[in-house]
Design a protein around this motif. Sequence first.
Motif, PDB file in Angstrom:
ATOM      1  N   ASN A 142       0.826  -1.206   0.000  1.00 42.27           N
ATOM      2  CA  ASN A 142       0.000   0.000   0.000  1.00 42.27           C
ATOM      3  C   ASN A 142       0.858   1.252   0.000  1.00 42.27           C
ATOM      4  N   ILE A 143       0.297   2.329  -0.534  1.00 39.60           N
ATOM      5  CA  ILE A 143       0.983   3.627  -0.463  1.00 39.60           C
ATOM      6  C   ILE A 143       0.965   4.076   0.996  1.00 39.60           C
ATOM      7  N   ILE A 144       2.135   4.465   1.515  1.00 39.45           N
ATOM      8  CA  ILE A 144       2.208   4.912   2.905  1.00 39.45           C
ATOM      9  C   ILE A 144       2.303   6.426   3.019  1.00 39.45           C
ATOM     10  N   TRP A 145       2.820   7.092   1.989  1.00 42.24           N
ATOM     11  CA  TRP A 145       2.791   8.548   1.975  1.00 42.24           C
ATOM     12  C   TRP A 145       3.036   9.057   0.570  1.00 42.24           C
ATOM     13  N   TYR A 146       2.659  10.324   0.342  1.00 41.32           N
ATOM     14  CA  TYR A 146       2.828  10.993  -0.941  1.00 41.32           C
ATOM     15  C   TYR A 146       3.784  12.162  -0.772  1.00 41.32           C
ATOM     16  N   ALA A 147       4.650  12.341  -1.748  1.00 37.35           N
ATOM     17  CA  ALA A 147       5.494  13.534  -1.809  1.00 37.35           C
ATOM     18  C   ALA A 147       4.962  14.399  -2.947  1.00 37.35           C
ATOM     19  N   ALA A 148       4.935  15.712  -2.719  1.00 36.66           N
ATOM     20  CA  ALA A 148       4.416  16.625  -3.728  1.00 36.66           C
ATOM     21  C   ALA A 148       5.350  17.814  -3.888  1.00 36.66           C
ATOM     22  N   MET A 149       5.535  18.216  -5.145  1.00 36.98           N
ATOM     23  CA  MET A 149       6.318  19.404  -5.468  1.00 36.98           C
ATOM     24  C   MET A 149       5.517  20.239  -6.461  1.00 36.98           C
ATOM     25  N   LYS A 150       5.545  21.542  -6.278  1.00 32.13           N
ATOM     26  CA  LYS A 150       4.914  22.454  -7.231  1.00 32.13           C
ATOM     27  C   LYS A 150       5.930  23.514  -7.603  1.00 32.13           C
ATOM     28  N   LYS A 151       6.103  23.720  -8.908  1.00 31.84           N
ATOM     29  CA  LYS A 151       7.038  24.740  -9.381  1.00 31.84           C
ATOM     30  C   LYS A 151       6.395  26.103  -9.217  1.00 31.84           C
ATOM     31  N   ASP A 152       7.085  26.978  -8.476  1.00 33.00           N
ATOM     32  CA  ASP A 152       6.601  28.329  -8.218  1.00 33.00           C
ATOM     33  C   ASP A 152       7.825  29.219  -8.081  1.00 33.00           C
ATOM     34  N   SER A 153       8.100  30.015  -9.097  1.00 34.00           N
ATOM     35  CA  SER A 153       9.325  30.826  -9.111  1.00 34.00           C
ATOM     36  C   SER A 153       9.414  31.803  -7.943  1.00 34.00           C
ATOM     37  N   SER A 154       8.296  32.061  -7.257  1.00 31.84           N
ATOM     38  CA  SER A 154       8.353  32.964  -6.099  1.00 31.84           C
ATOM     39  C   SER A 154       8.913  32.274  -4.855  1.00 31.84           C
ATOM     40  N   ALA A 155       9.078  30.963  -4.891  1.00 32.68           N
ATOM     41  CA  ALA A 155       9.628  30.200  -3.761  1.00 32.68           C
ATOM     42  C   ALA A 155      11.151  30.221  -3.848  1.00 32.68           C
ATOM     43  N   THR A 156      11.730  31.383  -3.617  1.00 29.77           N
ATOM     44  CA  THR A 156      13.166  31.573  -3.826  1.00 29.77           C
ATOM     45  C   THR A 156      14.033  30.785  -2.844  1.00 29.77           C
ATOM     46  N   GLU A 157      13.538  30.545  -1.629  1.00 29.08           N
ATOM     47  CA  GLU A 157      14.312  29.814  -0.618  1.00 29.08           C
ATOM     48  C   GLU A 157      14.579  28.370  -1.048  1.00 29.08           C
ATOM     49  N   THR A 158      13.721  27.836  -1.905  1.00 25.57           N
ATOM     50  CA  THR A 158      13.849  26.448  -2.344  1.00 25.57           C
ATOM     51  C   THR A 158      13.961  26.360  -3.869  1.00 25.57           C
ATOM     52  N   SER A 159      14.661  27.307  -4.456  1.00 21.10           N
ATOM     53  CA  SER A 159      14.973  27.329  -5.895  1.00 21.10           C
ATOM     54  C   SER A 159      13.749  27.172  -6.795  1.00 21.10           C
ATOM     55  N   GLY A 160      12.637  27.776  -6.370  1.00 19.88           N
ATOM     56  CA  GLY A 160      11.446  27.797  -7.211  1.00 19.88           C
ATOM     57  C   GLY A 160      10.521  26.613  -7.068  1.00 19.88           C
ATOM     58  N   TRP A 161      10.661  25.853  -5.994  1.00 11.83           N
ATOM     59  CA  TRP A 161       9.788  24.706  -5.755  1.00 11.83           C
ATOM     60  C   TRP A 161       9.142  24.804  -4.377  1.00 11.83           C
ATOM     61  N   ILE A 162       7.875  24.388  -4.289  1.00 16.99           N
ATOM     62  CA  ILE A 162       7.179  24.242  -3.014  1.00 16.99           C
ATOM     63  C   ILE A 162       7.086  22.744  -2.750  1.00 16.99           C
ATOM     64  N   PHE A 163       7.516  22.312  -1.586  1.00 19.46           N
ATOM     65  CA  PHE A 163       7.563  20.895  -1.215  1.00 19.46           C
ATOM     66  C   PHE A 163       6.558  20.587  -0.116  1.00 19.46           C
ATOM     67  N   ASN A 164       6.007  19.365  -0.155  1.00 19.06           N
ATOM     68  CA  ASN A 164       5.192  18.878   0.945  1.00 19.06           C
ATOM     69  C   ASN A 164       5.119  17.356   0.854  1.00 19.06           C
ATOM     70  N   GLY A 165       4.679  16.737   1.915  1.00 18.77           N
ATOM     71  CA  GLY A 165       4.501  15.292   1.958  1.00 18.77           C
ATOM     72  C   GLY A 165       3.286  14.989   2.800  1.00 18.77           C
ATOM     73  N   PHE A 166       2.509  13.981   2.399  1.00 16.47           N
ATOM     74  CA  PHE A 166       1.229  13.709   3.033  1.00 16.47           C
ATOM     75  C   PHE A 166       1.085  12.248   3.409  1.00 16.47           C
ATOM     76  N   ASP A 167       0.540  12.026   4.588  1.00 13.97           N
ATOM     77  CA  ASP A 167       0.175  10.690   5.034  1.00 13.97           C
ATOM     78  C   ASP A 167      -0.899  10.148   4.098  1.00 13.97           C
TER      79      ASP A 167
END
Length: 92
Positions: free
Chosen positions: A33-58
């Motif tokens: 079974n899937i135990i968690w999901y990782a997600a990335m969204k490209k957003d050039s305003s996210a300068t601290e993370t080189s233009g990516w927004i990161f998250n992970g979900f149960d």
Amino acid sequence: MANRAGGPYPDGSLVIVGFYEPLREGDVISQGNIIWYAAMKKDSSATETSGWIFNGFDSGSLQSKIGDPAKDCYMCHVSRKEDDYIFSKYVP
């Protein structure tokens, strides 16, 4: 198309990956079974993370599992800078 080319990804791109529970049967390992999901969204305003927004979900509750995206995600993705911070490769 960006994944096929190895990047760069345009703003608004979404990358979502499911991480599966490993199941071992003798010498064979398969995915459970899937135990968690990782997600990335490209957003050039996210300068601290080189233009990516990161998250992970149960996988059950879909609640965020990431406390500090810059530390918990981005620091590993820095090693993939040449591929626009993406680990996944296109497989035809």
